[in-house]
Design an enzyme around this catalytic site. Sequence first.
Site, PDB file in Angstrom:
ATOM      1  N   GLY A  63     -11.697 -11.962   6.448  1.00 55.60           N
ATOM      2  CA  GLY A  63     -12.707 -12.993   6.259  1.00 55.60           C
ATOM      3  C   GLY A  63     -12.433 -14.262   7.044  1.00 55.60           C
ATOM      4  O   GLY A  63     -13.046 -15.294   6.810  1.00 55.60           O
TER       5      GLY A  63
ATOM      6  N   SER B 270     -11.779  -8.691   9.617  1.00 55.80           N
ATOM      7  CA  SER B 270     -12.700  -9.243  10.619  1.00 55.80           C
ATOM      8  C   SER B 270     -13.095  -8.227  11.689  1.00 55.80           C
ATOM      9  O   SER B 270     -13.248  -8.566  12.865  1.00 55.80           O
ATOM     10  CB  SER B 270     -12.108 -10.511  11.248  1.00 55.80           C
ATOM     11  OG  SER B 270     -11.930 -11.496  10.250  1.00 55.80           O
TER      12      SER B 270
ATOM     13  N   GLU C  15      -7.626  -9.445  -2.284  1.00 61.06           N
ATOM     14  CA  GLU C  15      -8.257 -10.409  -3.211  1.00 61.06           C
ATOM     15  C   GLU C  15      -7.896 -10.077  -4.657  1.00 61.06           C
ATOM     16  O   GLU C  15      -7.759 -10.967  -5.496  1.00 61.06           O
ATOM     17  CB  GLU C  15      -9.777 -10.423  -2.984  1.00 61.06           C
ATOM     18  CG  GLU C  15     -10.108 -11.113  -1.662  1.00 61.06           C
ATOM     19  CD  GLU C  15     -11.354 -10.601  -0.970  1.00 61.06           C
ATOM     20  OE1 GLU C  15     -12.182  -9.917  -1.599  1.00 61.06           O
ATOM     21  OE2 GLU C  15     -11.501 -10.885   0.237  1.00 61.06           O
TER      22      GLU C  15
ATOM     23  N   GLY D 285     -15.549  -5.842   5.550  1.00 54.18           N
ATOM     24  CA  GLY D 285     -16.075  -6.772   4.550  1.00 54.18           C
ATOM     25  C   GLY D 285     -17.384  -7.388   5.022  1.00 54.18           C
ATOM     26  O   GLY D 285     -18.464  -6.802   4.898  1.00 54.18           O
ATOM     27  N   GLY D 286     -17.290  -8.567   5.609  1.00 59.75           N
ATOM     28  CA  GLY D 286     -18.483  -9.332   6.000  1.00 59.75           C
ATOM     29  C   GLY D 286     -19.491  -8.539   6.819  1.00 59.75           C
ATOM     30  O   GLY D 286     -20.701  -8.584   6.546  1.00 59.75           O
TER      31      GLY D 286
ATOM     32  N   ASN E 177     -16.886  -2.773   2.096  1.00 62.75           N
ATOM     33  CA  ASN E 177     -16.571  -3.406   0.811  1.00 62.75           C
ATOM     34  C   ASN E 177     -17.535  -4.573   0.635  1.00 62.75           C
ATOM     35  O   ASN E 177     -17.398  -5.592   1.304  1.00 62.75           O
ATOM     36  CB  ASN E 177     -15.113  -3.884   0.845  1.00 62.75           C
ATOM     37  CG  ASN E 177     -14.726  -4.655  -0.395  1.00 62.75           C
ATOM     38  OD1 ASN E 177     -15.462  -4.680  -1.383  1.00 62.75           O
ATOM     39  ND2 ASN E 177     -13.561  -5.287  -0.355  1.00 62.75           N
ATOM     40  N   TRP E 178     -18.497  -4.400  -0.261  1.00 61.44           N
ATOM     41  CA  TRP E 178     -19.524  -5.442  -0.431  1.00 61.44           C
ATOM     42  C   TRP E 178     -19.021  -6.597  -1.294  1.00 61.44           C
ATOM     43  O   TRP E 178     -19.706  -7.608  -1.429  1.00 61.44           O
ATOM     44  CB  TRP E 178     -20.798  -4.835  -1.048  1.00 61.44           C
ATOM     45  CG  TRP E 178     -21.484  -3.830  -0.163  1.00 61.44           C
ATOM     46  CD1 TRP E 178     -21.113  -3.444   1.099  1.00 61.44           C
ATOM     47  CD2 TRP E 178     -22.676  -3.087  -0.472  1.00 61.44           C
ATOM     48  NE1 TRP E 178     -21.988  -2.508   1.591  1.00 61.44           N
ATOM     49  CE2 TRP E 178     -22.963  -2.272   0.656  1.00 61.44           C
ATOM     50  CE3 TRP E 178     -23.524  -3.019  -1.577  1.00 61.44           C
ATOM     51  CZ2 TRP E 178     -24.065  -1.405   0.694  1.00 61.44           C
ATOM     52  CZ3 TRP E 178     -24.619  -2.160  -1.534  1.00 61.44           C
ATOM     53  CH2 TRP E 178     -24.890  -1.367  -0.406  1.00 61.44           C
ATOM     54  N   LYS E 179     -17.879  -6.445  -1.899  1.00 62.28           N
ATOM     55  CA  LYS E 179     -17.281  -7.496  -2.742  1.00 62.28           C
ATOM     56  C   LYS E 179     -18.294  -7.992  -3.782  1.00 62.28           C
ATOM     57  O   LYS E 179     -19.121  -7.217  -4.242  1.00 62.28           O
ATOM     58  CB  LYS E 179     -16.742  -8.634  -1.867  1.00 62.28           C
ATOM     59  CG  LYS E 179     -15.840  -8.134  -0.738  1.00 62.28           C
ATOM     60  CD  LYS E 179     -15.094  -9.221  -0.032  1.00 62.28           C
ATOM     61  CE  LYS E 179     -14.297  -8.634   1.117  1.00 62.28           C
ATOM     62  NZ  LYS E 179     -13.460  -9.604   1.785  1.00 62.28           N
TER      63      LYS E 179
ATOM     64  N   GLU F  61      -4.673  -3.964   5.867  1.00 63.40           N
ATOM     65  CA  GLU F  61      -5.501  -5.163   5.999  1.00 63.40           C
ATOM     66  C   GLU F  61      -4.599  -6.395   6.037  1.00 63.40           C
ATOM     67  O   GLU F  61      -4.234  -6.935   4.979  1.00 63.40           O
ATOM     68  CB  GLU F  61      -6.453  -5.272   4.811  1.00 63.40           C
ATOM     69  CG  GLU F  61      -7.389  -4.095   4.678  1.00 63.40           C
ATOM     70  CD  GLU F  61      -8.650  -4.489   3.931  1.00 63.40           C
ATOM     71  OE1 GLU F  61      -9.727  -4.433   4.537  1.00 63.40           O
ATOM     72  OE2 GLU F  61      -8.551  -4.886   2.765  1.00 63.40           O
TER      73      GLU F  61
ATOM     74  N   HIS G 288      -6.834  -4.215  -3.097  1.00 58.78           N
ATOM     75  CA  HIS G 288      -7.370  -5.176  -2.127  1.00 58.78           C
ATOM     76  C   HIS G 288      -6.643  -6.514  -2.266  1.00 58.78           C
ATOM     77  O   HIS G 288      -6.285  -6.913  -3.379  1.00 58.78           O
ATOM     78  CB  HIS G 288      -8.885  -5.355  -2.346  1.00 58.78           C
ATOM     79  CG  HIS G 288      -9.520  -6.091  -1.212  1.00 58.78           C
ATOM     80  ND1 HIS G 288      -9.477  -7.467  -1.120  1.00 58.78           N
ATOM     81  CD2 HIS G 288     -10.163  -5.650  -0.101  1.00 58.78           C
ATOM     82  CE1 HIS G 288     -10.090  -7.835   0.002  1.00 58.78           C
ATOM     83  NE2 HIS G 288     -10.513  -6.756   0.633  1.00 58.78           N
TER      84      HIS G 288
HETATM   85  C1  PEP Z   1     -12.006  -6.820   3.479  1.00 60.73           C
HETATM   86  O1  PEP Z   1     -12.161  -7.677   2.633  1.00 60.73           O
HETATM   87  O2  PEP Z   1     -11.586  -5.680   3.170  1.00 60.73           O
HETATM   88  C2  PEP Z   1     -12.318  -7.149   4.858  1.00 60.73           C
HETATM   89  C3  PEP Z   1     -11.827  -6.408   5.812  1.00 60.73           C
HETATM   90  O3  PEP Z   1     -13.106  -8.263   5.039  1.00 60.73           O
HETATM   91  P1  PEP Z   1     -13.644  -8.832   6.443  1.00 60.73           P
HETATM   92  O4  PEP Z   1     -14.119  -7.642   7.243  1.00 60.73           O
HETATM   93  O5  PEP Z   1     -14.756  -9.753   6.072  1.00 60.73           O
HETATM   94  O6  PEP Z   1     -12.495  -9.496   7.099  1.00 60.73           O
END
Ligand code: PEP
Length: 253
Positions: A175, A215, A99, A236-237, A9-11, A169, A97
């Site tokens: 994050g 994470s 967010e 994500g990151g 997920n590049w957000k 999640e 998600h």
């Molecule tokens: C996400 O936003 O779906 C996610 C898992 O982010 P991160 O890996 O950065 O925690």
Amino acid sequence: MRSKIVAGNWKMNNDLAASKALANGLVEGLKDKNLTNTRVVVAPTFVNLTSVKEVTEGSVVEVAAQNMHQAKSGAFTGEISGEMLTSIGLKSVILGHSERREYFGESDALLAEKVTAALANNLEVIFCFGEVLEDRKSGNHFAVVESQISNALFGLEAAAWKNIVLAYEPVWAIGTGETASADQAQEMHAFIRKIVADKYDAALAEEVSILYGGSCKPGNAKEIFSKEDVDGGLIGGAALQATDFIAIIEAIQ
Ligand code: PEP
């Protein structure tokens, strides 16, 4: 046999050039790898979907959207419909998600509408859910996850579930650098598979891919993915660097 999936997920990251470069890095880095029963998905921003689709054409990398609107069309300034996503050749969309839930007020009821609209457009839904830290601390996490899943998905016919991927999640792990332990992930994933089996049947539940997100990194992916009910990750990151994302994909092999 259910698929293993690693989805990035590049957000709201990466402009056009950066999106194409990252997509190209993945295509090049993955072209000689023999991925067994593993799907690779990336979700760029709306404006870069078509370009990333072009770069990844003919490769193992699939492209998904990060969100969509529930209506077919109309006066919804700034929104994108499911039909628009399929019209550019997309096959999957991320919905729910944390967010979107937190910053854009997306409720379970709205998400149920979005899921129905996505499925009506033949889009696979990568459906995200998970508890906040207070719920985990108070031991309420199983009840929260059960209500998020049942409110948005348990109105579906059994047949619709072939287009549902679940992504657990825990919000406290997104994050933050803090990850659920592999045992915590397994415990929740087994619980999720059980509630799906209780609502539908065991065979259907066995076929649903359940991803872990929060994470997940090259250093912890292998242990998390080794768990029986963890079928991959939503990243994500660590999906923003081709080498990290590829290392996470390799951790599932
Ligand atoms: C996400 O936003 O779906 C996610 C898992 O982010 P991160 O890996 O950065 O925690």
